[in-house]
Design a protein around this motif. Structure first.
Motif, PDB file in Angstrom:
ATOM      1  N   THR A  20      36.658  30.727  81.522  1.00  0.00           N
ATOM      2  CA  THR A  20      36.340  30.832  82.942  1.00  0.00           C
ATOM      3  C   THR A  20      34.863  30.531  83.139  1.00  0.00           C
ATOM      4  O   THR A  20      34.089  30.552  82.183  1.00  0.00           O
ATOM      5  CB  THR A  20      36.692  32.230  83.494  1.00  0.00           C
ATOM      6  N   VAL A  21      34.495  30.221  84.351  1.00  0.00           N
ATOM      7  CA  VAL A  21      33.081  30.045  84.684  1.00  0.00           C
ATOM      8  C   VAL A  21      32.620  31.254  85.477  1.00  0.00           C
ATOM      9  O   VAL A  21      33.421  31.974  86.082  1.00  0.00           O
ATOM     10  CB  VAL A  21      32.810  28.749  85.496  1.00  0.00           C
ATOM     11  N   THR A  22      31.342  31.456  85.464  1.00  0.00           N
ATOM     12  CA  THR A  22      30.732  32.471  86.297  1.00  0.00           C
ATOM     13  C   THR A  22      29.371  31.963  86.747  1.00  0.00           C
ATOM     14  O   THR A  22      28.840  31.012  86.179  1.00  0.00           O
ATOM     15  CB  THR A  22      30.668  33.840  85.579  1.00  0.00           C
ATOM     16  N   PHE A  23      28.839  32.573  87.758  1.00  0.00           N
ATOM     17  CA  PHE A  23      27.610  32.084  88.373  1.00  0.00           C
ATOM     18  C   PHE A  23      26.439  33.007  88.067  1.00  0.00           C
ATOM     19  O   PHE A  23      26.629  34.148  87.644  1.00  0.00           O
ATOM     20  CB  PHE A  23      27.804  31.962  89.891  1.00  0.00           C
ATOM     21  N   GLU A  24      25.239  32.505  88.288  1.00  0.00           N
ATOM     22  CA  GLU A  24      24.045  33.325  88.079  1.00  0.00           C
ATOM     23  C   GLU A  24      24.102  34.544  88.985  1.00  0.00           C
ATOM     24  O   GLU A  24      24.241  34.416  90.198  1.00  0.00           O
ATOM     25  CB  GLU A  24      22.779  32.533  88.384  1.00  0.00           C
ATOM     26  N   GLY A  25      24.062  35.702  88.381  1.00  0.00           N
ATOM     27  CA  GLY A  25      23.982  36.935  89.152  1.00  0.00           C
ATOM     28  C   GLY A  25      25.291  37.474  89.687  1.00  0.00           C
ATOM     29  O   GLY A  25      25.297  38.542  90.293  1.00  0.00           O
ATOM     30  N   GLU A  26      26.411  36.772  89.507  1.00  0.00           N
ATOM     31  CA  GLU A  26      27.684  37.283  89.989  1.00  0.00           C
ATOM     32  C   GLU A  26      28.852  36.679  89.219  1.00  0.00           C
ATOM     33  O   GLU A  26      28.828  35.523  88.837  1.00  0.00           O
ATOM     34  CB  GLU A  26      27.866  37.010  91.479  1.00  0.00           C
ATOM     35  N   SER A  54      23.589  31.339  83.726  1.00  0.00           N
ATOM     36  CA  SER A  54      22.807  30.115  83.949  1.00  0.00           C
ATOM     37  C   SER A  54      23.602  28.899  83.499  1.00  0.00           C
ATOM     38  O   SER A  54      24.405  28.980  82.562  1.00  0.00           O
ATOM     39  CB  SER A  54      21.497  30.182  83.168  1.00  0.00           C
ATOM     40  N   LYS A  55      23.363  27.783  84.137  1.00  0.00           N
ATOM     41  CA  LYS A  55      24.081  26.553  83.816  1.00  0.00           C
ATOM     42  C   LYS A  55      23.908  26.221  82.328  1.00  0.00           C
ATOM     43  O   LYS A  55      22.802  26.217  81.815  1.00  0.00           O
ATOM     44  CB  LYS A  55      23.567  25.402  84.680  1.00  0.00           C
ATOM     45  N   GLY A  56      25.047  25.977  81.671  1.00  0.00           N
ATOM     46  CA  GLY A  56      25.030  25.616  80.263  1.00  0.00           C
ATOM     47  C   GLY A  56      25.160  26.767  79.295  1.00  0.00           C
ATOM     48  O   GLY A  56      25.394  26.549  78.113  1.00  0.00           O
ATOM     49  N   GLN A  57      25.006  27.996  79.747  1.00  0.00           N
ATOM     50  CA  GLN A  57      25.170  29.133  78.850  1.00  0.00           C
ATOM     51  C   GLN A  57      26.642  29.341  78.540  1.00  0.00           C
ATOM     52  O   GLN A  57      27.512  29.035  79.355  1.00  0.00           O
ATOM     53  CB  GLN A  57      24.633  30.417  79.485  1.00  0.00           C
ATOM     54  N   ALA A  58      26.915  29.882  77.359  1.00  0.00           N
ATOM     55  CA  ALA A  58      28.286  30.209  76.972  1.00  0.00           C
ATOM     56  C   ALA A  58      28.293  31.575  76.307  1.00  0.00           C
ATOM     57  O   ALA A  58      27.388  31.921  75.545  1.00  0.00           O
ATOM     58  CB  ALA A  58      28.842  29.160  76.021  1.00  0.00           C
ATOM     59  N   LEU A  59      29.312  32.349  76.621  1.00  0.00           N
ATOM     60  CA  LEU A  59      29.517  33.668  76.037  1.00  0.00           C
ATOM     61  C   LEU A  59      30.913  33.674  75.443  1.00  0.00           C
ATOM     62  O   LEU A  59      31.889  33.413  76.144  1.00  0.00           O
ATOM     63  CB  LEU A  59      29.384  34.741  77.125  1.00  0.00           C
ATOM     64  N   ASP A  60      31.023  33.936  74.158  1.00  0.00           N
ATOM     65  CA  ASP A  60      32.295  33.909  73.437  1.00  0.00           C
ATOM     66  C   ASP A  60      32.624  35.331  72.998  1.00  0.00           C
ATOM     67  O   ASP A  60      31.903  35.921  72.196  1.00  0.00           O
ATOM     68  CB  ASP A  60      32.160  32.980  72.224  1.00  0.00           C
ATOM     69  N   LEU A  61      33.689  35.876  73.551  1.00  0.00           N
ATOM     70  CA  LEU A  61      34.116  37.241  73.233  1.00  0.00           C
ATOM     71  C   LEU A  61      35.472  37.173  72.550  1.00  0.00           C
ATOM     72  O   LEU A  61      36.363  36.463  72.986  1.00  0.00           O
ATOM     73  CB  LEU A  61      34.195  38.076  74.512  1.00  0.00           C
ATOM     74  N   ILE A  62      35.625  37.927  71.491  1.00  0.00           N
ATOM     75  CA  ILE A  62      36.824  37.852  70.664  1.00  0.00           C
ATOM     76  C   ILE A  62      37.662  39.115  70.833  1.00  0.00           C
ATOM     77  O   ILE A  62      37.144  40.233  70.790  1.00  0.00           O
ATOM     78  CB  ILE A  62      36.440  37.653  69.185  1.00  0.00           C
ATOM     79  N   ALA A  63      38.972  38.913  71.001  1.00  0.00           N
ATOM     80  CA  ALA A  63      39.982  39.978  70.988  1.00  0.00           C
ATOM     81  C   ALA A  63      39.642  41.159  71.903  1.00  0.00           C
ATOM     82  O   ALA A  63      39.593  42.299  71.466  1.00  0.00           O
ATOM     83  CB  ALA A  63      40.206  40.459  69.553  1.00  0.00           C
ATOM     84  N   VAL A  74      33.238  32.434  78.407  1.00  0.00           N
ATOM     85  CA  VAL A  74      32.692  32.464  79.758  1.00  0.00           C
ATOM     86  C   VAL A  74      31.559  31.444  79.795  1.00  0.00           C
ATOM     87  O   VAL A  74      30.641  31.497  78.976  1.00  0.00           O
ATOM     88  CB  VAL A  74      32.168  33.866  80.117  1.00  0.00           C
ATOM     89  N   ILE A  75      31.645  30.531  80.727  1.00  0.00           N
ATOM     90  CA  ILE A  75      30.660  29.455  80.849  1.00  0.00           C
ATOM     91  C   ILE A  75      29.803  29.698  82.086  1.00  0.00           C
ATOM     92  O   ILE A  75      30.321  29.905  83.181  1.00  0.00           O
ATOM     93  CB  ILE A  75      31.364  28.082  80.965  1.00  0.00           C
ATOM     94  N   GLY A  76      28.508  29.672  81.883  1.00  0.00           N
ATOM     95  CA  GLY A  76      27.577  29.793  83.003  1.00  0.00           C
ATOM     96  C   GLY A  76      27.569  28.522  83.817  1.00  0.00           C
ATOM     97  O   GLY A  76      27.463  27.424  83.268  1.00  0.00           O
ATOM     98  N   ALA A  77      27.695  28.661  85.126  1.00  0.00           N
ATOM     99  CA  ALA A  77      27.736  27.504  86.014  1.00  0.00           C
ATOM    100  C   ALA A  77      26.480  27.385  86.875  1.00  0.00           C
ATOM    101  O   ALA A  77      26.383  26.500  87.707  1.00  0.00           O
ATOM    102  CB  ALA A  77      28.969  27.577  86.910  1.00  0.00           C
ATOM    103  N   GLY A  78      25.530  28.288  86.680  1.00  0.00           N
ATOM    104  CA  GLY A  78      24.309  28.241  87.478  1.00  0.00           C
ATOM    105  C   GLY A  78      24.526  28.804  88.869  1.00  0.00           C
ATOM    106  O   GLY A  78      25.380  29.661  89.092  1.00  0.00           O
ATOM    107  N   ALA A  79      23.778  28.296  89.810  1.00  0.00           N
ATOM    108  CA  ALA A  79      23.857  28.782  91.191  1.00  0.00           C
ATOM    109  C   ALA A  79      25.187  28.390  91.821  1.00  0.00           C
ATOM    110  O   ALA A  79      25.628  27.243  91.702  1.00  0.00           O
ATOM    111  CB  ALA A  79      22.704  28.215  92.012  1.00  0.00           C
ATOM    112  N   LYS A  80      25.809  29.331  92.499  1.00  0.00           N
ATOM    113  CA  LYS A  80      27.107  29.082  93.131  1.00  0.00           C
ATOM    114  C   LYS A  80      27.023  27.945  94.148  1.00  0.00           C
ATOM    115  O   LYS A  80      27.935  27.126  94.246  1.00  0.00           O
ATOM    116  CB  LYS A  80      27.598  30.371  93.794  1.00  0.00           C
ATOM    117  N   ALA A  81      25.937  27.889  94.882  1.00  0.00           N
ATOM    118  CA  ALA A  81      25.775  26.858  95.920  1.00  0.00           C
ATOM    119  C   ALA A  81      25.711  25.451  95.329  1.00  0.00           C
ATOM    120  O   ALA A  81      26.020  24.480  96.015  1.00  0.00           O
ATOM    121  CB  ALA A  81      24.514  27.137  96.734  1.00  0.00           C
TER     122      ALA A  81
END
Length: 108
Positions: A20-26, A54-63, A74-81
């Protein structure tokens, strides 16, 4: 590797890699639903680490408890706008790069 782009699946029913993606701060809507299914584990992980969406960040959580997926990426997508078609493409590439060595056959 098979990659499926679908809208907000029930997080409890996904196997392999759930992304999934998520945005800076939310958290995005799907990320929030995943967080609820995982009893707040995603919010805790984001709050305790360097991942801020932040755009380009990735968070990998296991099990994660509450999810049937082997991994949550979880992929950072930067600013929602600023989330446009090019940002979707960049996020998809980031998901692929983050999951290709996971040993899983499916990314949802």
């Amino acid at each position: 590797m098979q990659i499926e782009f679908i809208s907000a699946p029930a997080a409890e029913n996904v196997t392999g890699v759930l992304a999934t993606v998520t945005f800076e701060g939310e958290l995005s809507g799907p990320a929030h639903a995943i967080d609820q299914a995982a009893s707040g584990a995603l919010s805790r992980a984001v709050g305790q680490g360097r991942f801020k969406g932040s755009k380009g960040q990735a968070l990998d959580l296991i099990a994660l408890a509450g999810l049937s997926a082997a991994r949550l990426i979880v992929i950072g997508a930067g600013a929602k706008a600023a989330f446009d078609a090019a940002a979707v493409e960049a996020a998809a590439a980031n998901v692929y790069n983050s999951s290709k060595m996971s040993g899983q056959d499916t990314v949802t």
